[in-house]
Design a protein around this motif. Sequence first.
Motif, mmCIF file in Angstrom:
data_model
loop_
_atom_site.group_PDB
_atom_site.id
_atom_site.type_symbol
_atom_site.label_atom_id
_atom_site.label_comp_id
_atom_site.label_asym_id
_atom_site.label_seq_id
_atom_site.Cartn_x
_atom_site.Cartn_y
_atom_site.Cartn_z
ATOM 1 N N GLN A 1 -81.695 -33.968 -38.012
ATOM 2 C CA GLN A 1 -80.277 -33.638 -38.148
ATOM 3 C C GLN A 1 -79.688 -34.240 -39.419
ATOM 4 O O GLN A 1 -78.953 -33.571 -40.158
ATOM 5 C CB GLN A 1 -79.498 -34.143 -36.925
ATOM 6 C CG GLN A 1 -78.035 -33.735 -36.923
ATOM 7 C CD GLN A 1 -77.271 -34.346 -35.763
ATOM 8 O OE1 GLN A 1 -77.008 -35.555 -35.727
ATOM 9 N NE2 GLN A 1 -76.936 -33.514 -34.771
ATOM 10 N N ASP B 1 -74.315 -26.757 -34.916
ATOM 11 C CA ASP B 1 -75.760 -26.544 -34.772
ATOM 12 C C ASP B 1 -76.046 -25.499 -33.712
ATOM 13 O O ASP B 1 -75.129 -24.876 -33.146
ATOM 14 C CB ASP B 1 -76.486 -27.862 -34.491
ATOM 15 C CG ASP B 1 -76.076 -28.494 -33.160
ATOM 16 O OD1 ASP B 1 -75.436 -27.810 -32.319
ATOM 17 O OD2 ASP B 1 -76.388 -29.679 -32.948
ATOM 18 N N GLN B 2 -77.323 -25.279 -33.400
ATOM 19 C CA GLN B 2 -77.716 -24.224 -32.469
ATOM 20 C C GLN B 2 -77.212 -24.446 -31.052
ATOM 21 O O GLN B 2 -77.164 -23.509 -30.250
ATOM 22 C CB GLN B 2 -79.249 -24.062 -32.467
ATOM 23 C CG GLN B 2 -80.027 -25.274 -32.010
ATOM 24 C CD GLN B 2 -80.323 -26.249 -33.136
ATOM 25 O OE1 GLN B 2 -79.634 -26.261 -34.169
ATOM 26 N NE2 GLN B 2 -81.355 -27.063 -32.957
ATOM 27 N N TRP C 1 -77.790 -22.330 -37.450
ATOM 28 C CA TRP C 1 -76.461 -22.902 -37.290
ATOM 29 C C TRP C 1 -75.419 -21.796 -37.410
ATOM 30 O O TRP C 1 -75.717 -20.690 -37.858
ATOM 31 C CB TRP C 1 -76.192 -23.973 -38.348
ATOM 32 C CG TRP C 1 -76.945 -25.263 -38.140
ATOM 33 C CD1 TRP C 1 -78.040 -25.464 -37.352
ATOM 34 C CD2 TRP C 1 -76.668 -26.517 -38.758
ATOM 35 N NE1 TRP C 1 -78.464 -26.757 -37.433
ATOM 36 C CE2 TRP C 1 -77.645 -27.436 -38.286
ATOM 37 C CE3 TRP C 1 -75.713 -26.962 -39.665
ATOM 38 C CZ2 TRP C 1 -77.657 -28.773 -38.695
ATOM 39 C CZ3 TRP C 1 -75.728 -28.287 -40.072
ATOM 40 C CH2 TRP C 1 -76.687 -29.185 -39.588
ATOM 41 N N LEU D 1 -69.102 -26.075 -39.415
ATOM 42 C CA LEU D 1 -70.507 -25.798 -39.099
ATOM 43 C C LEU D 1 -70.916 -26.458 -37.799
ATOM 44 O O LEU D 1 -70.642 -27.649 -37.575
ATOM 45 C CB LEU D 1 -71.409 -26.279 -40.231
ATOM 46 C CG LEU D 1 -71.334 -25.407 -41.485
ATOM 47 C CD1 LEU D 1 -70.501 -26.091 -42.554
ATOM 48 C CD2 LEU D 1 -72.717 -25.091 -42.011
ATOM 49 N N TYR E 1 -77.452 -23.449 -45.575
ATOM 50 C CA TYR E 1 -77.436 -24.167 -44.298
ATOM 51 C C TYR E 1 -78.534 -23.616 -43.385
ATOM 52 O O TYR E 1 -79.027 -22.508 -43.604
ATOM 53 C CB TYR E 1 -76.054 -24.040 -43.636
ATOM 54 C CG TYR E 1 -75.694 -22.631 -43.213
ATOM 55 C CD1 TYR E 1 -75.889 -22.193 -41.903
ATOM 56 C CD2 TYR E 1 -75.174 -21.721 -44.138
ATOM 57 C CE1 TYR E 1 -75.571 -20.903 -41.520
ATOM 58 C CE2 TYR E 1 -74.854 -20.424 -43.765
ATOM 59 C CZ TYR E 1 -75.056 -20.022 -42.450
ATOM 60 O OH TYR E 1 -74.746 -18.731 -42.072
#
Length: 277
Positions: A263, A151-152, A122, A149, A118
């Motif tokens: 994405q 994202d940032q 993340w 999970l 990944y």
Amino acid sequence: MNKRKIVLLSVALAAAISLSSCGGATGQNSGQAAGQNSGQNSGQTTAAGQTTAAADASSSAAATSSPKQPAAPAASPSASAAPSASPPAAKPTATGSPDAAAGLASFTFPDGHLSFAYPKDWKVRVVKSGPAADAPNAPDAVDPVQAVLADQTGNELLVITSGAYGGGASGPVLRTVLDAAPVPGLMDTAGEQLDFGFAFDSFAGHPEFHMGIRRSRDFEPDPENSGSSQVNLPHGIMETRVVFGTPAFASIDSATAWMATEQYRQLKRLMLSLKYS
């Protein structure tokens, strides 16, 4: 009579003088030849002796010295800093990911069976949910774990469940498959290939976009039924679910436009990296 004696004496005297002269010349020549020959032989012997001595000295030196080693190649001025023939291996990340150079980290579920790569910026949150309440007959070894999970920015995008127990329902469906690809590292317990897919379903008047991993037949152009997002692996059920808003997209066109974003590519690459061991 006296004259005859005088003649005879004269002849004898002349012969003696002649013999004496011959003998002196012969001795002189013999002496000179002997001297010259002796000198020449002496000179030749001396030269040979010098040559032999030189040869003996050379042989002795060769015998007493060690074999000559080949000279080492001259070092370049920057030899100590020159790189090796192969580039140095990249230092592993904190997670030991082999995909660090591609900006990826790796995650393996606690039981060691299911893993994936990944984006390293993340975050993975692990949730142990335990057997579902509607699965009271689940084996004792079942220990479902979810990897959530984000994202940032902290936006949760995907939930992967490993080692669950239960079953899913299916029925007739009108399905539009927008994207599909085999997952190289996954097959179900029946030996059937598992695929990543993104599709739109119209089921009993309830439209739905879904993205995850299912059996290959569920992403055929005209599937006979909806199939299930739950797939059977040797350690239990795996389920993948992309978290969409409500509604997910205003139309299929808008969903298709989203497929061109980074994405979407990150989510697809993540699910294609899933493997079981």
